[in-house]
Design a protein around this motif. Structure first.
Motif, PDB file in Angstrom:
ATOM      1  N   VAL A  43      43.963  43.184  43.989  1.00 23.93           N
ATOM      2  CA  VAL A  43      42.504  43.355  44.033  1.00 23.93           C
ATOM      3  C   VAL A  43      41.822  42.432  43.019  1.00 23.93           C
ATOM      4  CG1 VAL A  43      40.632  44.981  43.545  1.00 23.93           C
ATOM      5  CG2 VAL A  43      42.583  45.709  44.924  1.00 23.93           C
ATOM      6  N   ARG A  47      39.541  38.840  43.349  1.00 26.78           N
ATOM      7  CA  ARG A  47      38.223  38.592  42.724  1.00 26.78           C
ATOM      8  C   ARG A  47      38.248  37.331  41.870  1.00 26.78           C
ATOM      9  NH1 ARG A  47      37.391  44.928  42.253  1.00 26.78           N
ATOM     10  NH2 ARG A  47      36.609  45.108  44.378  1.00 26.78           N
ATOM     11  N   ARG A 138      32.284  46.930  35.256  1.00 28.38           N
ATOM     12  CA  ARG A 138      32.558  47.599  36.534  1.00 28.38           C
ATOM     13  C   ARG A 138      31.339  48.415  36.960  1.00 28.38           C
ATOM     14  NH1 ARG A 138      37.201  52.287  37.772  1.00 28.38           N
ATOM     15  NH2 ARG A 138      36.614  52.573  39.945  1.00 28.38           N
ATOM     16  N   ASN A 139      30.764  49.151  36.007  1.00 25.77           N
ATOM     17  CA  ASN A 139      29.606  49.982  36.328  1.00 25.77           C
ATOM     18  C   ASN A 139      28.385  49.128  36.680  1.00 25.77           C
ATOM     19  OD1 ASN A 139      31.301  52.073  35.722  1.00 25.77           O
ATOM     20  ND2 ASN A 139      30.470  52.456  33.682  1.00 25.77           N
ATOM     21  N   ALA A 141      28.461  46.208  38.116  1.00 27.28           N
ATOM     22  CA  ALA A 141      28.667  45.711  39.483  1.00 27.28           C
ATOM     23  C   ALA A 141      28.387  46.805  40.505  1.00 27.28           C
ATOM     24  CB  ALA A 141      30.105  45.201  39.641  1.00 27.28           C
ATOM     25  N   ALA A 142      28.884  48.008  40.248  1.00 19.71           N
ATOM     26  CA  ALA A 142      28.725  49.094  41.219  1.00 19.71           C
ATOM     27  C   ALA A 142      27.270  49.504  41.370  1.00 19.71           C
ATOM     28  CB  ALA A 142      29.561  50.304  40.792  1.00 19.71           C
ATOM     29  N   LEU A 143      26.520  49.437  40.280  1.00 17.70           N
ATOM     30  CA  LEU A 143      25.175  50.007  40.287  1.00 17.70           C
ATOM     31  C   LEU A 143      24.093  48.932  40.333  1.00 17.70           C
ATOM     32  CD1 LEU A 143      26.067  52.887  37.834  1.00 17.70           C
ATOM     33  CD2 LEU A 143      25.545  53.132  40.273  1.00 17.70           C
ATOM     34  N   GLY A 144      24.477  47.726  40.746  1.00 22.46           N
ATOM     35  CA  GLY A 144      23.477  46.720  41.079  1.00 22.46           C
ATOM     36  C   GLY A 144      22.795  46.055  39.899  1.00 22.46           C
ATOM     37  N   MET A 167      38.238  46.018  36.723  1.00 21.98           N
ATOM     38  CA  MET A 167      38.716  45.830  38.092  1.00 21.98           C
ATOM     39  C   MET A 167      38.345  44.430  38.596  1.00 21.98           C
ATOM     40  SD  MET A 167      39.913  48.957  38.929  1.00 21.98           S
ATOM     41  CE  MET A 167      39.739  49.333  40.676  1.00 21.98           C
ATOM     42  N   HIS A 169      35.554  42.888  38.012  1.00 26.10           N
ATOM     43  CA  HIS A 169      34.106  42.677  38.198  1.00 26.10           C
ATOM     44  C   HIS A 169      33.489  41.823  37.091  1.00 26.10           C
ATOM     45  CE1 HIS A 169      33.870  44.948  41.790  1.00 26.10           C
ATOM     46  NE2 HIS A 169      34.446  45.991  41.236  1.00 26.10           N
ATOM     47  N   ARG A 172      32.780  38.558  38.340  1.00 23.35           N
ATOM     48  CA  ARG A 172      31.757  38.439  39.385  1.00 23.35           C
ATOM     49  C   ARG A 172      30.340  38.633  38.858  1.00 23.35           C
ATOM     50  NH1 ARG A 172      32.938  41.094  44.667  1.00 23.35           N
ATOM     51  NH2 ARG A 172      31.013  42.112  44.046  1.00 23.35           N
ATOM     52  N   ALA A 252      30.010  52.929  28.110  1.00 16.76           N
ATOM     53  CA  ALA A 252      30.043  52.495  29.512  1.00 16.76           C
ATOM     54  C   ALA A 252      29.506  53.587  30.427  1.00 16.76           C
ATOM     55  CB  ALA A 252      31.470  52.111  29.917  1.00 16.76           C
TER      56      ALA A 252
END
Lengths: 266, 266
Positions: A43, A47, A138-139, A141-144, A167, A169, A172, A252
């Protein structure tokens, strides 16, 4: 497609990027004395391959390298294939994810480029724990959250442990390193409202930022929190309502709550 | 006040509660084959001493045991004082927090008692990682969740690592273990609305629960999420809005966001 190269000797010098990983994060031979970017597991390797960081090589067991074939199309790097035991000898411990990739670091975008088009930004001060920093990306990335400004006293987002906990992110979500003055100047020039997350903030003000364009959330480390200077420079001080005598949330986790409360992705 | 007992022999049989801590979580000599409740560090020991779990003993360096004197008033247990090296020999590794306490497990409250007066409850299914479980209890305490129902396939909240990651809050937030049927029956009898947190849920419905009395949040493990049965039994399915292709948040982080969004403490 990557050039698949079978290797059976753990001492093979071509595997240098992956040698002794528990010490690989500090390399005097690399710019700034910092390690390569290293990704562990399919994974995160995926990325990395889709990131702006120029890949150098892969090392993995056949099955994992096969899994990555579609991601390796058009990428001209060696993919060293070996067995799990040889891999363990190279990296210095047993790695149960079965595949690694290395990449060079890349120049960070300048702040104006980073903020161009961003709606929500996190600004980190003193977040010096690699796992917290990784979890925070990570958070984000997940929450925009569109970009992160990392203060000079923060941990290195590209440290191997940060990359893993994020992970991948952190590879990214665009970020740049900047001191408070530089960050505040750039954010104001780009029209951001600066919101400091602090136990002394106003709980109602957090929700008041929901859906607003151009919000920069200033976040400090667990324990010390934001500096007095950061609090002074903020337009608004917000807080997450918490029960009586409970010590604060992990940074975090607090960031995730604030990212969600101020808008989040749809 | 605890009886302070100086010890200098790591083999002293009175230190059995603290011996070989890396294996202490499973003890065939204890009920259910589970370990004692163990707290590490002054903050967590303090929470243990204020908890319903009957303390048995302390082991620490003099300075840390002194720090705890106010908390030990009226508590009649031995406090073994030794040096850091002897402590390391007893526990099997160097422990930088300088003090430990042991306690017996205690019977969990029955579900009706657990729910009596609770406004918000978390119901956990398959959360089998001790650190995630500990972090979740920390977040529950911080964000005003009154009780937790732990499914039978979840990890043990009182495992040493869960206690540590929870910062001791697993010793304060009341919990009971119950299967889905039993939990749903008790929650309905107590007038709770059951909200399942799931990627297929309605993002608008999460905020719709804000401020509502008697909300039970059903939370599944990272990866599998909630079972089909749990989803079927819920009154409403909610989700945290997330960016496109990002894998889900860590379960404790998702729980924190949901705890905050559905009300939080004031």
């Amino acid at each position: 497609m990557a050039r698949v190269v079978e290797v059976d000797d753990a001492a093979d010098p071509r595997l240098a990027d992956f040698r002794d990983l528990s010490r690989a994060d500090r390399r005097p031979d690399r710019p700034g004395g910092r390690g390569l970017v290293l990704a562990e597991g399919t994974v995160v390797v995926r990325r990395l391959l889709a990131s702006p960081y120029p890949p150098r090589a892969l090392l993995g067991v056949a099955r994992r390298v096969d899994d990555l074939a579609p991601d390796l199309a058009g990428i001209d790097v060696p993919a060293y294939v070996t067995d799990a035991d040889t891999m363990a000898h190279v990296v210095g411990f047993h790695l149960n994810r079965g595949v690694l990739a290395s990449a060079d670091r890349a120049p960070a975008p300048d702040l104006a480029a980073l903020l161009d088009g961003a709606r929500r930004v996190a600004v980190l001060e003193g977040v010096n724990d690699h796992e917290n920093l990784g979890a925070l990306f990570r958070n984000a990335a997940a929450l925009g959250v569109d970009a992160v400004i990392v203060g000079p006293e923060c941990a290195d987002p590209l440290y191997r442990r940060s990359v893993r906990v994020s992970m991948g992110h952190v590879l990214r979500v665009p970020f740049a390193t900047a001191g408070l003055d530089e960050a505040v100047t750039a954010l104001r020039a780009a029209g951001f409202v600066l919101a400091a997350l602090t136990p002394g903030g106003d709980p109602a003000a957090l929700g008041g930022l929901a859906g607003r364009e151009r919000v920069a959330l200033l976040l400090g480390a667990e324990g010390p929190g934001l500096s007095a200077e950061a609090l002074d420079r903020a337009d608004v001080r917000v807080r997450i309502p918490m029960s009586g005598d409970v010590d604060s949330l992990n940074v975090a986790t607090a960031a995730a709550v604030a990212f969600h409360a101020t808008g989040g992705a749809r």
